[in-house]
Each structure stands twice: as structure tokens, then as C-alpha cells.
Design an enzyme around this catalytic site. Sequence first.
Site, short mmCIF file in Angstrom:
data_model
loop_
_atom_site.label_atom_id
_atom_site.label_comp_id
_atom_site.label_asym_id
_atom_site.label_seq_id
_atom_site.Cartn_x
_atom_site.Cartn_y
_atom_site.Cartn_z
N HIS A 181 -26.53 -24.75 1.23
CA HIS A 181 -26.53 -24.81 -0.22
C HIS A 181 -27.88 -25.29 -0.72
CE1 HIS A 181 -25.30 -28.80 1.22
NE2 HIS A 181 -25.89 -29.29 0.15
N CYS A 233 -26.22 -37.26 -1.33
CA CYS A 233 -26.99 -36.41 -0.42
C CYS A 233 -28.16 -35.82 -1.19
CB CYS A 233 -26.11 -35.32 0.18
SG CYS A 233 -25.58 -34.04 -0.98
#
Length: 685
Positions: free
Chosen positions: A65, A199
Site C-alpha cells: 500500500h 505505521c
Amino acid sequence: MSELITAELVDLDLSAATKDAAARSLAERMVAAHRVTDLDGFLADVAAREAQMPTGLDGGIGIPHCRSEHVSAPTLAFGRSARGIDFGAADGPADLIFLIAAPAGADDDHLTILSGLARRLMDPEFTAALRAGDDPGTVAALIRGEEPAPETGAAPEAGTPEPADVPEAKAPGAAAPERAASPADDGDAPFRIVAVTSCPTGIAHTYMAAESLTAAGRAEGVEVTVETQGSAGFSKLDPAVIAAADAVIWAHDVEVREKARFRGKPLVDVGVKAGINRPAELIAEARRKAERGEIAAVPEGGDGPEAGDGGGPGAEGAHFGVRLRTYLMSGVSYMVPFVAAGGLLIALSFAIGGYEIVDAKSVADHFVWGQADSWAALLNQIGSAAFGFLVPVLAGYIAYGMADRPALVPGFVGGAIALTVEAGFLGGLVAGLLAGAVVMAIQRVPVHPTLRGIMPVLVIPLIASAVVGFLMFIVVGKPIAALQGALTDWLNGLSGSNAVILGVVLGLMMCFDMGGPLNKVAYAFAVGGLADPTDGSLKVMAAVMAAGMVPPLALALATTVRKKLFTKTERENGRAAWVLGASFITEGAIPFAAADPLRVIPSVMAGGAVTGALSMAFGCTLRAPHGGIFVVPLIGEPFLYLLAIAAGTLVATALVVLLKGARRTAAVPAGEAATTPEARVGATA
């Protein structure tokens, strides 16, 4: 709102053998669906994100992603591989691959939907349904939440948005803390944990770790409340919830924002994938630390707004002076690596080719492999290129510390203009503060929800850069340049007693709090001078490093020559202090100062003042901002420099021994000897 995934974006027979091939195959479907505008550019962004951290998860899942300017609408593509593809998970290849594409300025609703999917991937019933599906349209509907997966038996998590109805779940822009319910009908208070997950991209791993921790908490009967610091923003945990918590878990791959909130609690600090793959172990570790009463030392801040009390949502509550220091140190901390690399390269070039190497021709036009001067010129020009970034990086990350990523562009632009108008280091400081202030002001202006997505990537950088540019070119640039010139002339003109006095002041500052605010101010002053190096600024850098080495070296020597004055633990710390002092890590003396501040701190301050004064008097220079004795060959007047350090160390050692010995003599009656460390501690308490 366009559908995130359609049947055309589902491949139930993904034939790719590698993760790169899998990403390309799924990305081609996105291009065909007019969701991605540049295939190769998008794949480069996917690969860059993958390089930060593998995206494979236990349970056969791969989730490559990224955010990318080549994505026109938030999109999800799904592939199912019969052979399995290695995405770096510990348990082997992945057979369920989700390619998640988010625009650089994706709106909060879309990002929250993606985070909802990330949570659902933690549900084994959901992944089982994906493996069993045989129709792309059905699988796409299942992922969208229109085709419910089999019931798991667990009640839906309060505040956790389902992919199909996110806008009703919460107000856009704030990710509500997640809480795992805990049985409390037995009347006993449950064990409480607060957690933070984050993250680098803030789309998938952040929310998967949150779901994993909350699910593990339910299974263990532990009350877990999670703050997700993701792309959809973050809503701070209630201070009362943090205060009531028994332990803290950080599962993160970027700095936790506002760390100081969690001070005084047992802490488990791990990467975000640990939060996904082994949540039960983390909860058990948190319980063990709480039972032992193990309290973590949580710093006040970090390198940027994500690290703490800089420009984050809670910064307004801090004292302005504290916040200003945090902003400035944010910029300095990012600038130091450029100073270190550039300064050492330039110093090496002088060692090889002499000072006249600065006048060499460009190595791009003239380079002889076997000629030492060519290599010296190469090192000098690389180092000079690194130095060219100092002021823009300083300004950019001061602004970043104040107002996060939208402030980077105006900060860098302001720093570059500071160089153009010759405002130097001071210009960079002012440009960074101006950029951060302008961005913070713009962020307070209410905007329509439809514009919110483009604000941080287009509107704010555009307006703020124009405002900061105007201020730096027209209003403040020239006055700051004049002030910078005056400061440079003053440093260059320092000689005799003036230079010695400056050395004394810098030495006292470096040794007073050994890594605290005064120490950092002196160090920042010295490092800032390296942005526009002159003979005076190089002398200041040398004096600062020399004085900073004195405290640990002095305590190491004291524990060697008068062991009886120190406990066994202090003697062990003394052995480590030799290496710390030699490496210019002043904090090596902190354990001694904490145990006996009234005797240790004045002693090392006196030694630091002597070293600083002698270094300035000897005319020692230093281009490297760090390194201790390991950069002595690159120091101007190296033998005199070592003599200055040795003199200060001896003065500090003599005073420590004298003061501690006087205390011991006064505390122990004549004729009685304290023969054990325990007896000595009791006698001198």
C-alpha cells in the site's frame, strides 16, 4: 463516493510469482479502471513503501500500500494466489493480496474505510470467506461490507467503523480510540492497558495492530484502549483513561506523538507488526512489567511533531519556552547529520589536499583517478554540497516540528531564501519559525469538507510558501543578514581574553546539566556556526566538544584513583564513562550527578570551564560536530586540544575527590573505618 473495489479489481487466479509482479498485475487493473494515472510512478511509490517495512502479515496476507500523487481516487485491488507470494511475513507466503492505493491528499472518509478493512483482516472468518469465494463480484461486495462474512461470535467493537457505513461512525478527521470490553460483573477492576499504534503510511498496519490488540485484550479479560495515529487523524486518549491504566503498549514504526502523556507507566515498546502478530505476548509482557513495578523513562519529546510536544495537538498546553526549545531542537536534530557528513568530508579533504583544495576545479570537469588532489577535491565538493542543505533543512524541520508535514515546503523555501539573502543560520531559524507560524494560522481557518483533502498537499504549501517568501525577501531577510554578518565578524574578531571568556561560558553551559537545555543551547550555537564556517565558529565548535567530554572522563578517572569514595555501582558506571567521555557523550556523567549533585556538578563545571578556555586560547578548530577523540586527526592544533581536555579532566577529578573526601571525613568519626560499600553509603548519606 466511488466504490473502492469492484469486480474488475478482483483477480481470483493471481499468477504472479513475486511481490513486484503481483503489485504490477493488480495496479494494471487500477489503471484500466482509471484510478491510477501513471503505472510506473505508482509502482515506484509502492516499492518505496515496501522498502520501509515488509507488508506481509501472519495468516497468509500481503497488503502492499502507499499514498501516491498518481492515484486519482482511493482504490483497493484484491488478488488470490494459489502458489503463494513472499511478502516478508514470518509464517511464509501470502495467498490473499490487497493492493491499497490512496491519493496524496485522500479525504478522511475514504481513509477510514480503508482502515476499517485493515481491521476486518484480523477476523479469521472474513479471510476464510475470501479464500472460499468463487465470484469476483461477490468477493468485491464482501470486501465492501455489502456481503456479510459469517458471524465470529464476538460483539462488534464499539467505535470501530464498518467499511460500508464509516461516515456515520464518527466525524471525519478524528479516529476514535478503540476499546476492548472486559468482563467486570465480578466486581474486580480489570487490568487496564492503553496502547498507541502507528505505521509510516498510516493506512493499514496502524489499524490492524489496534484490532489485534483489542481482540487479544477481550480474550485475556484485559481492558485495552487503543489510540490509532493514522492517516485519518487521531483522537487523543482521555487523560483520565491514561491515568487509570496499569501499563502502556506502543506498537509503532514512526515516533509516537506526545510521548510525555504516558510517563510513569510500565511500557512495552515494539514495532507495529509485533502488535499485529503477537498481541497476547505484548499484553503478558505489560502485565509482568506492571507486577515488577518497572517504570519506563519516557522522554519529553522527539525529533518532530510525531515525537512529542512539538507541534502536536497537545502542544498548546506546554509553556511557550518549552515549545520553542522543542521546535528549535527539532530543526537542529535533522541538521546535525548533514553537518557531520559534510564537515568530516571537508576535513578529510583538507587533510589530503590542504586548505587550497577549496579553489580546485569541479571534479565533474576534471578528475584524475591516480591523483590525490583529485580525491581531495571530490571529498571537498561532496562535503560542500552537503553543507548547502544545512539552512534549508534547519528551517524546514523547525517548521515541521511546529505544524507537521504541510509546513515542510514553506520551511525549506524560507531556508533557501535565507541563503540567497545571506542571512545564514539565523535566517534559517527565523524562516522556520515563520513558516510554522503561518501554517498553524492557516490550519485554524475553517474550510469546507470537500477542500480538506487538498489543503495539506496544495493549498497550505502554496499560500504559506508565498507568505514566507515575501517576508524573507522583503521584510526580515536583510536585517537578519546584517545581524548574521555582525555575529560572524564578532566571532572572527575574538582573541585574547574575549575568546577565553566565551570558552569559559560555553564550558559551563555544556557541563551544568549534561544533556539538558543549557547543554543543548550551547551545542546548537556551535553547530549553527558550522552552517557558515569561519575561523571563529570552528573554534567555538572545538571548545564545545572538548568541554562536553570532561564530565564523564573526570568521573571515570575519579572512580579509578579513589575507588573507596564510590559505591560498586558507581565504579561500574565509571568504567563505561571512559568510553562515553571519549566519544563526546556528556550524559555518561548523569548517574554520578544524580547521586551527588552538590559535589559533582560544580566540579565538572569548573573542569569544563578550564577546558573551554584553554581550547579557545590555543586556537583549536573543529569542523565535525561530533566524534570525540576519534576525530582528533581532523582538529586544528590536536595536541593542544588534547592538553586542554586533560587539564579540565584533572581539575574536575581533583575537585570531585576533594569534595567527596571532605564529606566522608566529616561523616565518619575519627578511628572508624567504613570498610564496605554499604557502610560507606550509610555513613555518607
